[in-house]
Design a protein around this motif. Structure first.
Motif, mmCIF file in Angstrom:
data_model
loop_
_atom_site.group_PDB
_atom_site.id
_atom_site.type_symbol
_atom_site.label_atom_id
_atom_site.label_comp_id
_atom_site.label_asym_id
_atom_site.label_seq_id
_atom_site.Cartn_x
_atom_site.Cartn_y
_atom_site.Cartn_z
ATOM 1 N N UNK A 339 0.850 -1.202 0.000
ATOM 2 C CA UNK A 339 0.000 0.000 0.000
ATOM 3 C C UNK A 339 0.881 1.245 0.000
ATOM 4 N N UNK A 340 1.837 1.266 -0.898
ATOM 5 C CA UNK A 340 2.720 2.426 -0.961
ATOM 6 C C UNK A 340 2.583 3.106 -2.318
ATOM 7 N N UNK A 341 3.101 4.315 -2.394
ATOM 8 C CA UNK A 341 3.076 5.051 -3.659
ATOM 9 C C UNK A 341 4.391 5.802 -3.782
ATOM 10 N N UNK A 342 4.721 6.140 -5.005
ATOM 11 C CA UNK A 342 5.959 6.884 -5.239
ATOM 12 C C UNK A 342 5.614 8.266 -5.779
ATOM 13 N N UNK A 343 6.225 9.285 -5.204
ATOM 14 C CA UNK A 343 6.023 10.650 -5.692
ATOM 15 C C UNK A 343 7.380 11.200 -6.090
ATOM 16 N N UNK A 344 7.455 11.814 -7.274
ATOM 17 C CA UNK A 344 8.735 12.339 -7.745
ATOM 18 C C UNK A 344 8.601 13.790 -8.170
ATOM 19 N N UNK A 345 9.587 14.588 -7.785
ATOM 20 C CA UNK A 345 9.660 15.926 -8.361
ATOM 21 C C UNK A 345 10.735 15.884 -9.441
ATOM 22 N N UNK A 371 8.357 9.633 5.187
ATOM 23 C CA UNK A 371 9.049 9.158 3.984
ATOM 24 C C UNK A 371 9.669 7.797 4.285
ATOM 25 N N UNK A 372 9.349 6.821 3.449
ATOM 26 C CA UNK A 372 9.853 5.463 3.701
ATOM 27 C C UNK A 372 11.128 5.144 2.934
ATOM 28 N N UNK A 373 11.246 5.690 1.758
ATOM 29 C CA UNK A 373 12.452 5.471 0.945
ATOM 30 C C UNK A 373 12.697 6.721 0.117
ATOM 31 N N UNK A 385 5.982 6.746 -0.058
ATOM 32 C CA UNK A 385 5.163 7.090 1.112
ATOM 33 C C UNK A 385 3.959 6.142 1.159
ATOM 34 N N UNK A 386 3.215 6.192 2.256
ATOM 35 C CA UNK A 386 1.999 5.380 2.326
ATOM 36 C C UNK A 386 1.022 5.888 1.264
#
Ligand code: ASP
Ligand code: MG
Length: 409
Positions: A339-345, A371-373, A385-386
């Motif tokens: 249940x995680x997602x990735x956000x990128x700038x 922040x998990x990774x 993040x979750x």
């Protein structure tokens, strides 16, 4: 006058009325004196319909016959569009990939273009005709029909533009450009005037819904200016080029991409010795599972934790493989979270600015998001993040980096 390659996707040619509208648009460019090569997709839904017919006959038809079948979708649209142009007094001639000729390798259903013969197209352009080419297809050196993979008409467009040294490859689609982030998540997301090839590739999670990312790589390699614009409403769209906007100062961050469908897995307490990373990841790649981010923590007592992310659909399969690996390596245990997602700038401006990462982390911590990774490249910072905080994170980053503000009058 310019030479444009104009590619129209499936929705843009989805009905006879829409094909007529495309003909009007193409004619207006031709009337303005430009040379035009048009590339079209199959009418929307047609490629899927053809695949369905094949699968109704058998589960795995030979790739050669698949290509003979699915390439027919585009053959229909080139003929119809050429008729619509001719009806308007705008001389046009249709070409299949083989007629051009676009030569590919022999990898049916995902062929790569090897060469393009421009002779026929040039002759038509010189005589004032619009050239209408079927996207997505070519022929191998033996004359077998091949196709370039789903969404491959974009690649045809770029390849023709490169071969003809066109001034621009225009990709007409159902959105009016590339946005700073998904407008369904952030209302104030803004259409970008310009973005670099590199940024567009890094924004794949947003961009790939608009065009095949392979075509952007191709355009970058041959430096073909690409413009994404709407077939339904007028406007400048978004220009994708080698450089950002020279006229003005680059914004530090150009856009925010995100990915919901991620999962992470951790092997805990692995002996910290050479060869471990490969022993963990080899069976994963052997199972054809793609790994995205990888983090190995600093070990304590000669043991370490090893974490990586995969597509959520591969989570269960990867977990089973890792449970075995865990036992073989004598690691403590395997844990995971799907249940995680990735956000990128993303932004080339990052290269020349300090403190971008800190600003990102501050903005997330202000919202209480853990922040998990973290992983970085020269022009991108990604965090895991979750999943439940995804929208909140994207919105807060969008405002923290001032992306909603109009940067051009
Ligand atoms: N018709 C093909 C597809 O649906 C190619 C394309 O539209 O680009 O994938
Ligand atoms: Mg497409």
């Amino acid at each position: 006058m310019a030479l444009y390659v104009q590619k129209f996707g499936g929705t843009s040619v989805g009905t006879v009325e829409r094909i007529e509208a495309v003909a009007d648009k193409v004619k207006s460019f031709r009337d303005a004196g430009h040379d035009i090569v048009v590339v079209v997709s199959a009418m929307s839904g047609e490629t899927n319909r053809l695949l369905g017919l094949a699968n109704a006959i058998m589960d795995e038809p030979t790739p050669r016959e698949m290509d003979v079948l699915v390439s027919t979708g585009e053959q229909v649209t080139i003929a119809l569009l050429s008729m619509a142009l001719n009806k308007r007094g705008c001389a046009a001639k249709s070409y299949t990939g083989g007629q051009v000729k676009i030569t590919t390798d022999e990898t049916h259903t995902k062929a790569r273009i090897r060469s393009i013969d421009e002779k026929n197209m040039r002759a038509d352009l010189d005589e004032g005709r619009v050239v209408v080419v079927a996207g997505f297809q070519g022929v191998d050196e033996y004359g077998n029909i091949t196709t370039l993979g789903r969404g491959g008409s974009d690649t045809t467009g770029v390849a023709l533009a490169a071969a003809l040294k066109a001034d621009e490859c225009q990709i007409y689609t159902d959105v009016d450009g590339v946005y700073t982030t998904d407008p369904r998540v952030v209302d104030s997301a803004r259409r970008m005037e310009r973005i670099t090839f590199e940024e567009m590739i890094e924004m794949a999670s947003l961009g790939s819904k608009i065009l095949q990312i392979r075509s952007v790589e191709f355009a970058g390699k041959y430096n073909v200016p690409l413009r994404v614009l709407s077939s339904f409403k007028d406007g400048p769209g978004t220009l994708i080029t080698i450089e950002g906007d020279e006229k003005m100062e680059q914004p530090v961050i150009s856009g925010i991409a995100f990915n919901r469908d991620e999962a992470k897995l951790t092997v805990q307490g692995v002996p910290d010795i050479p060869g471990i990373a490969s022993k963990i990841l080899r069976p994963i790649s052997d199972a054809n599972i793609e790994v995205d981010m990888i983090v190995q923590n600093m070990g304590a007592d000669n043991h370490t934790d090893f974490t990586f992310t995969v597509h959520r659909n591969d989570y269960k399969k990867a977990k089973v493989i890792l449970d075995d690996v865990c036992e073989v390596l004598g690691a403590r245990e395997v844990s995971g979270d799907d249940k995680i997602a990735k956000v990128s700038i993303v932004g080339v401006g990052m290269r020349s600015h300090a403190g971008v990462a800190t600003q990102m982390f501050d903005s997330l911590s202000d919202e209480g998001i853990n922040i998990q990774m973290i992983s970085t490249s020269e022009i991108k910072i990604s965090v895991v993040i979750a999943e439940k905080y995804l929208e909140l994170a994207v919105r807060s980053l969008h405002s923290s980096f001032d992306l909603s503000e109009a940067t051009e009058a």
